[in-house]
Scaffold this motif. Structure first.
Motif, PDB file in Angstrom:
ATOM      1  N   LYS A  56       0.838  -1.215   0.000  1.00  0.00           N
ATOM      2  CA  LYS A  56       0.000   0.000   0.000  1.00  0.00           C
ATOM      3  C   LYS A  56       0.870   1.262   0.000  1.00  0.00           C
ATOM      4  O   LYS A  56       0.568   2.237  -0.683  1.00  0.00           O
ATOM      5  N   LEU A  57       1.967   1.212   0.776  1.00  0.00           N
ATOM      6  CA  LEU A  57       2.800   2.416   0.927  1.00  0.00           C
ATOM      7  C   LEU A  57       3.990   2.427  -0.035  1.00  0.00           C
ATOM      8  O   LEU A  57       4.779   3.364  -0.032  1.00  0.00           O
ATOM      9  N   GLY A  58       4.155   1.373  -0.816  1.00  0.00           N
ATOM     10  CA  GLY A  58       5.277   1.310  -1.749  1.00  0.00           C
ATOM     11  C   GLY A  58       6.624   1.274  -1.044  1.00  0.00           C
ATOM     12  O   GLY A  58       7.591   1.923  -1.474  1.00  0.00           O
ATOM     13  N   ALA A  59       6.702   0.513   0.061  1.00  0.00           N
ATOM     14  CA  ALA A  59       7.964   0.431   0.811  1.00  0.00           C
ATOM     15  C   ALA A  59       9.048  -0.220  -0.034  1.00  0.00           C
ATOM     16  O   ALA A  59       8.762  -1.047  -0.903  1.00  0.00           O
ATOM     17  N   ARG A  60      10.297   0.159   0.203  1.00  0.00           N
ATOM     18  CA  ARG A  60      11.409  -0.495  -0.515  1.00  0.00           C
ATOM     19  C   ARG A  60      11.770  -1.817   0.115  1.00  0.00           C
ATOM     20  O   ARG A  60      12.275  -2.717  -0.546  1.00  0.00           O
ATOM     21  N   LEU A  61      11.564  -1.920   1.446  1.00  0.00           N
ATOM     22  CA  LEU A  61      12.012  -3.105   2.193  1.00  0.00           C
ATOM     23  C   LEU A  61      10.957  -3.484   3.219  1.00  0.00           C
ATOM     24  O   LEU A  61      10.408  -2.613   3.908  1.00  0.00           O
ATOM     25  N   ALA A  62      10.688  -4.791   3.342  1.00  0.00           N
ATOM     26  CA  ALA A  62       9.808  -5.299   4.403  1.00  0.00           C
ATOM     27  C   ALA A  62      10.560  -6.375   5.165  1.00  0.00           C
ATOM     28  O   ALA A  62      11.147  -7.268   4.549  1.00  0.00           O
ATOM     29  N   VAL A  63      10.558  -6.282   6.491  1.00  0.00           N
ATOM     30  CA  VAL A  63      11.334  -7.227   7.314  1.00  0.00           C
ATOM     31  C   VAL A  63      10.444  -7.795   8.406  1.00  0.00           C
ATOM     32  O   VAL A  63       9.793  -7.045   9.145  1.00  0.00           O
ATOM     33  N   THR A  64      10.457  -9.119   8.543  1.00  0.00           N
ATOM     34  CA  THR A  64       9.854  -9.742   9.720  1.00  0.00           C
ATOM     35  C   THR A  64      10.972 -10.158  10.670  1.00  0.00           C
ATOM     36  O   THR A  64      12.011 -10.662  10.242  1.00  0.00           O
ATOM     37  N   ALA A  65      10.741  -9.933  11.968  1.00  0.00           N
ATOM     38  CA  ALA A  65      11.745 -10.327  12.964  1.00  0.00           C
ATOM     39  C   ALA A  65      11.824 -11.849  13.097  1.00  0.00           C
ATOM     40  O   ALA A  65      12.772 -12.381  13.664  1.00  0.00           O
ATOM     41  N   ARG A  66      10.816 -12.534  12.562  1.00  0.00           N
ATOM     42  CA  ARG A  66      10.731 -13.993  12.704  1.00  0.00           C
ATOM     43  C   ARG A  66      11.396 -14.690  11.516  1.00  0.00           C
ATOM     44  O   ARG A  66      10.860 -14.700  10.408  1.00  0.00           O
ATOM     45  N   ASP A  67      12.543 -15.337  11.781  1.00  0.00           N
ATOM     46  CA  ASP A  67      13.256 -16.071  10.723  1.00  0.00           C
ATOM     47  C   ASP A  67      12.357 -17.084  10.026  1.00  0.00           C
ATOM     48  O   ASP A  67      12.425 -17.258   8.812  1.00  0.00           O
ATOM     49  N   ASP A  68      11.518 -17.748  10.824  1.00  0.00           N
ATOM     50  CA  ASP A  68      10.696 -18.838  10.271  1.00  0.00           C
ATOM     51  C   ASP A  68       9.613 -18.329   9.323  1.00  0.00           C
ATOM     52  O   ASP A  68       8.988 -19.128   8.624  1.00  0.00           O
ATOM     53  N   LEU A  69       9.381 -17.009   9.288  1.00  0.00           N
ATOM     54  CA  LEU A  69       8.332 -16.484   8.418  1.00  0.00           C
ATOM     55  C   LEU A  69       8.894 -15.842   7.152  1.00  0.00           C
ATOM     56  O   LEU A  69       8.155 -15.207   6.388  1.00  0.00           O
ATOM     57  N   TYR A  70      10.197 -16.028   6.925  1.00  0.00           N
ATOM     58  CA  TYR A  70      10.821 -15.431   5.731  1.00  0.00           C
ATOM     59  C   TYR A  70      10.121 -15.889   4.452  1.00  0.00           C
ATOM     60  O   TYR A  70       9.762 -15.078   3.585  1.00  0.00           O
ATOM     61  N   GLY A  71       9.905 -17.210   4.338  1.00  0.00           N
ATOM     62  CA  GLY A  71       9.290 -17.775   3.127  1.00  0.00           C
ATOM     63  C   GLY A  71       7.891 -17.217   2.900  1.00  0.00           C
ATOM     64  O   GLY A  71       7.519 -16.865   1.773  1.00  0.00           O
ATOM     65  N   ASP A  72       7.126 -17.103   3.992  1.00  0.00           N
ATOM     66  CA  ASP A  72       5.758 -16.584   3.878  1.00  0.00           C
ATOM     67  C   ASP A  72       5.763 -15.141   3.372  1.00  0.00           C
ATOM     68  O   ASP A  72       4.999 -14.778   2.477  1.00  0.00           O
ATOM     69  N   LEU A  73       6.632 -14.326   3.956  1.00  0.00           N
ATOM     70  CA  LEU A  73       6.680 -12.915   3.551  1.00  0.00           C
ATOM     71  C   LEU A  73       7.154 -12.788   2.103  1.00  0.00           C
ATOM     72  O   LEU A  73       6.639 -11.979   1.320  1.00  0.00           O
ATOM     73  N   LYS A  74       8.144 -13.607   1.751  1.00  0.00           N
ATOM     74  CA  LYS A  74       8.681 -13.620   0.384  1.00  0.00           C
ATOM     75  C   LYS A  74       7.564 -13.948  -0.624  1.00  0.00           C
ATOM     76  O   LYS A  74       7.408 -13.274  -1.644  1.00  0.00           O
ATOM     77  N   ASP A  75       6.780 -14.977  -0.289  1.00  0.00           N
ATOM     78  CA  ASP A  75       5.674 -15.377  -1.175  1.00  0.00           C
ATOM     79  C   ASP A  75       4.640 -14.260  -1.306  1.00  0.00           C
ATOM     80  O   ASP A  75       4.148 -13.964  -2.398  1.00  0.00           O
ATOM     81  N   LEU A  76       4.322 -13.651  -0.160  1.00  0.00           N
ATOM     82  CA  LEU A  76       3.296 -12.597  -0.172  1.00  0.00           C
ATOM     83  C   LEU A  76       3.713 -11.405  -1.025  1.00  0.00           C
ATOM     84  O   LEU A  76       2.870 -10.722  -1.600  1.00  0.00           O
ATOM     85  N   LEU A  77       5.033 -11.153  -1.097  1.00  0.00           N
ATOM     86  CA  LEU A  77       5.504  -9.967  -1.819  1.00  0.00           C
ATOM     87  C   LEU A  77       6.164 -10.320  -3.159  1.00  0.00           C
ATOM     88  O   LEU A  77       6.775  -9.455  -3.802  1.00  0.00           O
ATOM     89  N   ALA A  78       5.999 -11.569  -3.582  1.00  0.00           N
ATOM     90  CA  ALA A  78       6.604 -11.999  -4.852  1.00  0.00           C
ATOM     91  C   ALA A  78       6.091 -11.133  -6.005  1.00  0.00           C
ATOM     92  O   ALA A  78       4.901 -10.844  -6.086  1.00  0.00           O
ATOM     93  N   GLY A  79       7.029 -10.694  -6.831  1.00  0.00           N
ATOM     94  CA  GLY A  79       6.636  -9.925  -8.027  1.00  0.00           C
ATOM     95  C   GLY A  79       6.382  -8.451  -7.765  1.00  0.00           C
ATOM     96  O   GLY A  79       6.069  -7.696  -8.689  1.00  0.00           O
ATOM     97  N   THR A  80       6.504  -7.998  -6.499  1.00  0.00           N
ATOM     98  CA  THR A  80       6.222  -6.590  -6.201  1.00  0.00           C
ATOM     99  C   THR A  80       7.471  -5.720  -6.325  1.00  0.00           C
ATOM    100  O   THR A  80       7.374  -4.496  -6.351  1.00  0.00           O
ATOM    101  N   GLY A  81       8.644  -6.348  -6.326  1.00  0.00           N
ATOM    102  CA  GLY A  81       9.885  -5.572  -6.332  1.00  0.00           C
ATOM    103  C   GLY A  81      10.296  -5.107  -4.944  1.00  0.00           C
ATOM    104  O   GLY A  81      11.327  -4.451  -4.776  1.00  0.00           O
ATOM    105  N   ILE A  82       9.496  -5.425  -3.924  1.00  0.00           N
ATOM    106  CA  ILE A  82       9.841  -5.018  -2.550  1.00  0.00           C
ATOM    107  C   ILE A  82      10.849  -6.017  -1.990  1.00  0.00           C
ATOM    108  O   ILE A  82      10.630  -7.233  -2.034  1.00  0.00           O
TER     109      ILE A  82
END
Ligand code: NAD
Ligand code: MG
Length: 395
Positions: A48-74
């Motif tokens: 929504k905000l066009g962030a350059r970077l999104a970070v989760t503090a939870r290592d185990d959720l890296y894959g989930d966040l990656k999938d959610l933002l796939a193709g966005t360039g974030i």
């Protein structure tokens, strides 16, 4: 166009910050958003905000966040070190709205790069006030208080000489149990402690408000921010939560800050500082409010307040010990391992056991600035001791 980073973007303060910046899309470019468990919300806001970077503090959720933002360039990252790295990236303004001691290292990164830090994470100053404030003086970083009481004081002090200040008065709602009979407190449930009479906040600070540990942390936070003697910082119960703090000057004048209990007020002040801009907060109708009431805090109901005094007198690493012991006691309450009233007992026992404990790093000279490693070591020691006392209470 200002660049903005929000640490703890998915929480209560983080979401209120996003609400404000989303209203002025042309004014802000978002560098980074960080969160922890709620990667769905993090991904949505990053898009929504066009962030350059999104970070989760939870290592185990890296894959989930990656999938959610796939193709966005974030750009996507995970883990505590990635949160700190996000904080270290240049941004004109950074909000620290992580909850707990986890906010210390990322907040310190902002201060080390000489940035402007909107500080909601009070634990940063409780655990490491001298380190953080000393680093800010060295790098020229600007720390803008976002805790409502501290923002209120900061605003009341504008144009004033701090040398003319006699006292600071932090108001406290009294929390969920302020009118409960004392003997019922031991039976208070997590659910009951998690509902605040006036403010809508994250669960941990809401429970800390019921126990007054929140105000205890805030007294220490005020001391670190404004540099007054501990005896000059007072707490006043004010059930309506409309007066956020008062500053008393040597001529007897009291300057009070009033406003609706809405964090967007303090966040917006820090976001627009030094300018005062229009904010979408409710306007107080004092005629409709009618009465403002105040009372002295009852020490039997709120033992945390006396603990804060003791911590300030002891100085050194005791703030880090106090904060970590409180967090461990709160974890134990949340997982039903201690009663509500036992949280202050656990913290008291940790403080009692520290002077004789060789595990605490010794600061080379009194008043010396602790290192980050010293603070983290004191934090670990306090959690270990607290967990031991919790186990002992159950055993
Ligand atoms: P919250 O629980 O609603 O949100 C906490 C945020 O921190 C979330 O984004 C979460 O993902 C993130 N987080 C949690 N654990 C983390 C970890 N280990 N590493 C990195 N990030 C982590 O909390 P909140 O109520 O918004 O409070 C945030 C801070 O602001 C606290 O220090 C609180 O004392 C302070 N504060 C809050 C309010 C309020 O109205 N909520 C008012 C004054 C001060
Ligand atoms: Mg507060």
């Amino acid at each position: 166009m200002r660049t903005i980073t929000i640490l703890g973007a998915t929480g209560s303060v983080g979401q209120s910050t996003i609400d404000l910046i989303a209203r002025k899309p042309g004014d802000f470019a978002v560098e980074a958003l960080t969160g922890a468990g709620n990667v769905g919300l993090l991904a949505r806001d990053a898009q929504k905000l066009g962030a350059r970077l999104a970070v989760t503090a939870r290592d185990d959720l890296y894959g989930d966040l990656k999938d959610l933002l796939a193709g966005t360039g974030i750009e996507v990252a995970a883990g505590a070190a990635a949160v700190a790295e996000a904080a270290s990236r240049p941004a004109d303004w950074t909000m620290s709205a992580i909850v707990g001691a986890a906010g210390l290292v990322p907040g310190l990164e902002v201060v080390r790069r000489g940035g402007t830090l909107g500080l909601a994470n009070k634990e940063t100053l409780v655990a490491a006030g001298p380190l953080v404030m000393g680093t800010a003086r060295a790098t020229g970083a600007t720390i803008l208080p976002v805790d409502s009481e501290h923002s209120a004081i900061f605003q009341a002090l504008r144009g004033e000489d701090i040398g003319a200040v006699e006292r600071l008065i932090l108001t406290a709602s009294g929390g969920a149990f302020r009118d409960w009979p004392l003997e019922r407190l031991a039976e208070a449930t997590v659910e009951e402690a998690s509902s605040h009479p006036n403010w809508d906040m994250g669960q941990r600070i809401t429970i800390d408000s019921a126990s007054m540990f929140n105000k205890a942390l805030e007294v220490i936070e005020a001391r670190e921010l404004f540099g007054l003697a501990p005896s000059a910082i007072e707490v006043l119960v004010h059930p309506e939560s409309l007066v956020h703090a008062l500053v008393g000057f040597r001529d007897g004048a009291l300057m009070a800050h009033l406003g609706a209990p809405d964090m967007r007020h303090a966040i917006g002040f820090a976001l627009n500082y030094p300018s005062r801009e229009a904010l979408p907060v409710a306007r107080l109708d004092l005629a409709a409010v009618g009465t403002l009431s105040f009372r002295a805090p009852d020490p039997a109901r709120y033992p945390a307040l006396a603990l804060a005094r003791r911590v300030m007198e002891d100085g050194g690493l005791m703030g880090a010990v106090f904060n970590a012991a409180k967090e461990a006691a709160l974890d134990a309450f949340l997982s039903h391992r201690v009663r509500f009233t036992e949280m202050s007992e656990v913290v008291t026992r940790v403080l009692d056991s520290i002077p004789g404990d060789a595990g605490l790093p010794r600061l080379s000279a009194s008043g010396a600035m602790p290192s980050l490693e010293d603070v983290l070591e004191a934090d670990r020691l306090a959690r270990r001791l607290a967990d031991g006392f919790v186990d002992g209470m159950r055993g």
